[in-house]
Design a protein around this motif. Sequence first.
Motif, PDB file in Angstrom:
ATOM      1  N   TYR A  74       0.865  -1.169   0.000  1.00 23.35           N
ATOM      2  CA  TYR A  74       0.000   0.000   0.000  1.00 23.35           C
ATOM      3  C   TYR A  74       0.908   1.227   0.000  1.00 23.35           C
ATOM      4  O   TYR A  74       1.741   1.378   0.898  1.00 23.35           O
ATOM      5  CB  TYR A  74      -0.898   0.022   1.235  1.00 23.35           C
ATOM      6  CG  TYR A  74      -1.950  -1.058   1.226  1.00 23.35           C
ATOM      7  CD1 TYR A  74      -3.148  -0.869   0.554  1.00 23.35           C
ATOM      8  CD2 TYR A  74      -1.748  -2.262   1.879  1.00 23.35           C
ATOM      9  CE1 TYR A  74      -4.120  -1.853   0.541  1.00 23.35           C
ATOM     10  CE2 TYR A  74      -2.713  -3.255   1.868  1.00 23.35           C
ATOM     11  CZ  TYR A  74      -3.890  -3.031   1.196  1.00 23.35           C
ATOM     12  OH  TYR A  74      -4.851  -4.006   1.172  1.00 23.35           O
ATOM     13  N   TRP A  76       1.330   5.620  -0.521  1.00 27.07           N
ATOM     14  CA  TRP A  76       0.623   6.893  -0.480  1.00 27.07           C
ATOM     15  C   TRP A  76       1.642   8.020  -0.511  1.00 27.07           C
ATOM     16  O   TRP A  76       2.823   7.834  -0.201  1.00 27.07           O
ATOM     17  CB  TRP A  76      -0.279   6.986   0.748  1.00 27.07           C
ATOM     18  CG  TRP A  76       0.419   6.959   2.052  1.00 27.07           C
ATOM     19  CD1 TRP A  76       0.807   8.039   2.805  1.00 27.07           C
ATOM     20  CD2 TRP A  76       0.846   5.812   2.789  1.00 27.07           C
ATOM     21  NE1 TRP A  76       1.435   7.635   3.949  1.00 27.07           N
ATOM     22  CE2 TRP A  76       1.467   6.267   3.964  1.00 27.07           C
ATOM     23  CE3 TRP A  76       0.758   4.448   2.579  1.00 27.07           C
ATOM     24  CZ2 TRP A  76       2.005   5.413   4.913  1.00 27.07           C
ATOM     25  CZ3 TRP A  76       1.289   3.597   3.520  1.00 27.07           C
ATOM     26  CH2 TRP A  76       1.903   4.078   4.676  1.00 27.07           C
ATOM     27  N   ARG A  91      -0.093  -3.348   7.634  1.00 29.72           N
ATOM     28  CA  ARG A  91      -1.330  -2.572   7.756  1.00 29.72           C
ATOM     29  C   ARG A  91      -2.376  -3.366   8.532  1.00 29.72           C
ATOM     30  O   ARG A  91      -3.109  -2.811   9.352  1.00 29.72           O
ATOM     31  CB  ARG A  91      -1.872  -2.213   6.381  1.00 29.72           C
ATOM     32  CG  ARG A  91      -3.164  -1.420   6.469  1.00 29.72           C
ATOM     33  CD  ARG A  91      -3.522  -0.775   5.200  1.00 29.72           C
ATOM     34  NE  ARG A  91      -2.678   0.402   5.012  1.00 29.72           N
ATOM     35  CZ  ARG A  91      -2.907   1.321   4.099  1.00 29.72           C
ATOM     36  NH1 ARG A  91      -3.927   1.206   3.288  1.00 29.72           N
ATOM     37  NH2 ARG A  91      -2.122   2.363   3.975  1.00 29.72           N
ATOM     38  N   LYS A  98      -9.054  -1.444   7.916  1.00 27.86           N
ATOM     39  CA  LYS A  98      -8.649  -0.581   6.802  1.00 27.86           C
ATOM     40  C   LYS A  98      -8.370  -1.375   5.523  1.00 27.86           C
ATOM     41  O   LYS A  98      -8.484  -0.830   4.431  1.00 27.86           O
ATOM     42  CB  LYS A  98      -7.393   0.220   7.177  1.00 27.86           C
ATOM     43  CG  LYS A  98      -7.647   1.324   8.164  1.00 27.86           C
ATOM     44  CD  LYS A  98      -8.534   2.377   7.576  1.00 27.86           C
ATOM     45  CE  LYS A  98      -7.716   3.442   6.901  1.00 27.86           C
ATOM     46  NZ  LYS A  98      -8.529   4.579   6.487  1.00 27.86           N
ATOM     47  N   GLU A 101     -11.812  -1.720   3.947  1.00 24.86           N
ATOM     48  CA  GLU A 101     -12.344  -0.399   3.611  1.00 24.86           C
ATOM     49  C   GLU A 101     -11.649   0.192   2.380  1.00 24.86           C
ATOM     50  O   GLU A 101     -12.293   0.754   1.503  1.00 24.86           O
ATOM     51  CB  GLU A 101     -12.181   0.541   4.801  1.00 24.86           C
ATOM     52  CG  GLU A 101     -12.771   1.907   4.576  1.00 24.86           C
ATOM     53  CD  GLU A 101     -12.590   2.834   5.765  1.00 24.86           C
ATOM     54  OE1 GLU A 101     -12.748   4.050   5.579  1.00 24.86           O
ATOM     55  OE2 GLU A 101     -12.282   2.346   6.858  1.00 24.86           O
ATOM     56  N   GLU A 102     -10.322   0.054   2.300  1.00 23.86           N
ATOM     57  CA  GLU A 102      -9.583   0.553   1.143  1.00 23.86           C
ATOM     58  C   GLU A 102      -9.965  -0.202  -0.128  1.00 23.86           C
ATOM     59  O   GLU A 102     -10.070   0.383  -1.198  1.00 23.86           O
ATOM     60  CB  GLU A 102      -8.073   0.428   1.375  1.00 23.86           C
ATOM     61  CG  GLU A 102      -7.501   1.527   2.213  1.00 23.86           C
ATOM     62  CD  GLU A 102      -7.539   2.860   1.497  1.00 23.86           C
ATOM     63  OE1 GLU A 102      -6.969   2.989   0.403  1.00 23.86           O
ATOM     64  OE2 GLU A 102      -8.149   3.785   2.043  1.00 23.86           O
ATOM     65  N   ALA A 103     -10.147  -1.508  -0.006  1.00 25.77           N
ATOM     66  CA  ALA A 103     -10.512  -2.307  -1.179  1.00 25.77           C
ATOM     67  C   ALA A 103     -11.877  -1.876  -1.724  1.00 25.77           C
ATOM     68  O   ALA A 103     -12.052  -1.729  -2.936  1.00 25.77           O
ATOM     69  CB  ALA A 103     -10.518  -3.785  -0.826  1.00 25.77           C
ATOM     70  N   ARG A 105     -13.380   1.103  -1.162  1.00 22.62           N
ATOM     71  CA  ARG A 105     -13.304   2.494  -1.614  1.00 22.62           C
ATOM     72  C   ARG A 105     -12.757   2.591  -3.029  1.00 22.62           C
ATOM     73  O   ARG A 105     -13.253   3.380  -3.841  1.00 22.62           O
ATOM     74  CB  ARG A 105     -12.416   3.308  -0.679  1.00 22.62           C
ATOM     75  CG  ARG A 105     -12.310   4.780  -1.050  1.00 22.62           C
ATOM     76  CD  ARG A 105     -11.313   5.519  -0.187  1.00 22.62           C
ATOM     77  NE  ARG A 105      -9.954   5.084  -0.379  1.00 22.62           N
ATOM     78  CZ  ARG A 105      -9.160   5.503  -1.375  1.00 22.62           C
ATOM     79  NH1 ARG A 105      -9.603   6.370  -2.254  1.00 22.62           N
ATOM     80  NH2 ARG A 105      -7.923   5.064  -1.471  1.00 22.62           N
ATOM     81  N   ARG A 106     -11.776   1.773  -3.342  1.00 26.97           N
ATOM     82  CA  ARG A 106     -11.176   1.829  -4.672  1.00 26.97           C
ATOM     83  C   ARG A 106     -12.054   1.212  -5.742  1.00 26.97           C
ATOM     84  O   ARG A 106     -11.812   1.403  -6.932  1.00 26.97           O
ATOM     85  CB  ARG A 106      -9.817   1.142  -4.644  1.00 26.97           C
ATOM     86  CG  ARG A 106      -8.820   1.923  -3.812  1.00 26.97           C
ATOM     87  CD  ARG A 106      -7.513   1.209  -3.658  1.00 26.97           C
ATOM     88  NE  ARG A 106      -6.591   2.029  -2.873  1.00 26.97           N
ATOM     89  CZ  ARG A 106      -5.365   1.657  -2.566  1.00 26.97           C
ATOM     90  NH1 ARG A 106      -4.912   0.501  -2.969  1.00 26.97           N
ATOM     91  NH2 ARG A 106      -4.600   2.447  -1.863  1.00 26.97           N
ATOM     92  N   LYS A 110     -15.343   7.406  -8.654  1.00 30.43           N
ATOM     93  CA  LYS A 110     -14.514   8.490  -8.116  1.00 30.43           C
ATOM     94  C   LYS A 110     -15.274   9.815  -8.237  1.00 30.43           C
ATOM     95  O   LYS A 110     -15.004  10.626  -9.106  1.00 30.43           O
ATOM     96  CB  LYS A 110     -13.207   8.599  -8.886  1.00 30.43           C
ATOM     97  CG  LYS A 110     -12.127   7.544  -8.678  1.00 30.43           C
ATOM     98  CD  LYS A 110     -12.564   6.274  -8.130  1.00 30.43           C
ATOM     99  CE  LYS A 110     -11.447   5.244  -8.088  1.00 30.43           C
ATOM    100  NZ  LYS A 110     -11.981   3.912  -8.222  1.00 30.43           N
TER     101      LYS A 110
END
Length: 142
Positions: A74, A76, A91, A98, A101-103, A105-106, A110
Motif C-alpha cells: 500500500y 501513499w 497494515r 482498513k 475499507e480501502e478495497a 473504496r477503490r 470516483k
Amino acid sequence: MKTFMAKPAEVEQKWLLVDATDKVVGRLASEIAMRLMGKHRATYTPHVDTGDFIVVINADKVKFTGKKWEQKRYTWYTGYTGLRSESAADRFAKKPEKILEEAVRRMLPKNRLAVKMLSKLKIYCGAEHPHQAQQPEKVDLG
C-alpha cells in the motif's frame, strides 16, 4: 416506453449484515461495492444513491490468496519527496478494518456520490456491532 429514474426520496435502503470470516478480500469487496452502489437492484440510477447500508463483522478474519500478505504494498504520497509504503501484513497488524475499507473504496466511482456510499459501510473487527436497532438482515457475500 419511458426510462425509469429513481428519486432519492423513493429509495428504500435496507441494512445488511455480512460476516467476513475466512472470506477473500477482493471478492468480498466487489460484492460490497455493488451493494453500496445499488447495482443489484432493477431501479439502479447512476446519479442517485440507491444502495443499502452494510455492516461487516469479523473484519480481522479476512484472508488474501497466494503470497499477498507479504507482496502486496500500500503506497501513499505524504507531500514530501518519495512515497511511503507498507505491506498488507503491516497494515493488518495496525488496523485490520482498513484493508477491507480501502478495497471497497477503490471499487466505488470516483465522485462525490462515492463519499456518501462509503459512509454507509460500517466495518468492525469483532462479532459485536452497535447497529442492532436497525435489525440488519444477514447476507452471505463473497
